[in-house]
Design a protein around this motif. Sequence first.
Motif, PDB file in Angstrom:
ATOM      1  N   ASP A   9      -6.317  23.063 -24.181  1.00  0.00           N
ATOM      2  CA  ASP A   9      -7.185  24.230 -24.025  1.00  0.00           C
ATOM      3  C   ASP A   9      -7.016  25.164 -25.214  1.00  0.00           C
ATOM      4  O   ASP A   9      -5.963  25.194 -25.860  1.00  0.00           O
ATOM      5  CB  ASP A   9      -6.867  24.985 -22.722  1.00  0.00           C
ATOM      6  N   HIS A  11      -8.301  29.317 -26.409  1.00  0.00           N
ATOM      7  CA  HIS A  11      -9.034  30.558 -26.131  1.00  0.00           C
ATOM      8  C   HIS A  11      -8.972  31.455 -27.359  1.00  0.00           C
ATOM      9  O   HIS A  11      -8.004  31.411 -28.127  1.00  0.00           O
ATOM     10  CB  HIS A  11      -8.437  31.308 -24.935  1.00  0.00           C
ATOM     11  N   HIS A  43      -4.441  26.221 -17.835  1.00  0.00           N
ATOM     12  CA  HIS A  43      -5.673  25.428 -17.936  1.00  0.00           C
ATOM     13  C   HIS A  43      -5.362  24.024 -18.459  1.00  0.00           C
ATOM     14  O   HIS A  43      -5.907  23.027 -17.967  1.00  0.00           O
ATOM     15  CB  HIS A  43      -6.686  26.112 -18.856  1.00  0.00           C
TER      16      HIS A  43
HETATM   17 MG    MG Z   1      -9.396  27.739 -20.645  1.00  0.00          MG
END
Ligand code: MG
Length: 158
Positions: A9, A11, A43
């Motif tokens: 993941d 961000h 995540h």
């Molecule tokens: Mg995420």
Amino acid sequence: MIRVGLGHDTHRLGPGTALVLGGVAIPHDRMALGHSDADVLLHAITDALLGAAALGDIGELFPDTDPANKGRDSAEMLAAAAGRVTAAGWRIVNLDCVIFLQRPKILPHRATIRERVAAILGIGHDRVWVKAKTGEKVGPIGEELAIGAECVVLIERD
Ligand code: MG
């Protein structure tokens, strides 16, 4: 039978007061931006678990088009995913994770993060490992524009 799963993941980062990693709020001058609480580590773990059991992925189970997922607690999503995996008869053997971020140092928070992740999953903290790597001050990680995480998980079933 054993199965392996991989999760990843990323961000974006912006000005803030805390980074939420593995369900732990770490005081910091940047925060991860996203539809949910933007916890990259949880995540990645969620996707690794679902992938190992071939039970979907985080975007499929918790779409960001659903208003119910806005600002949602990632611990709750991980617990729900882990519930699906264990309901299918799987047990978690271990997980190993890497967080990619330039700052802050994760080592002082590692024990807390491991305990929190283990508690969400209902397993011993000896089955959870977390480490961090900087971006060597280059690229989106190194320039503190983004944060990333990866997780590999092993599950077993009789
Ligand atoms: Mg995420």
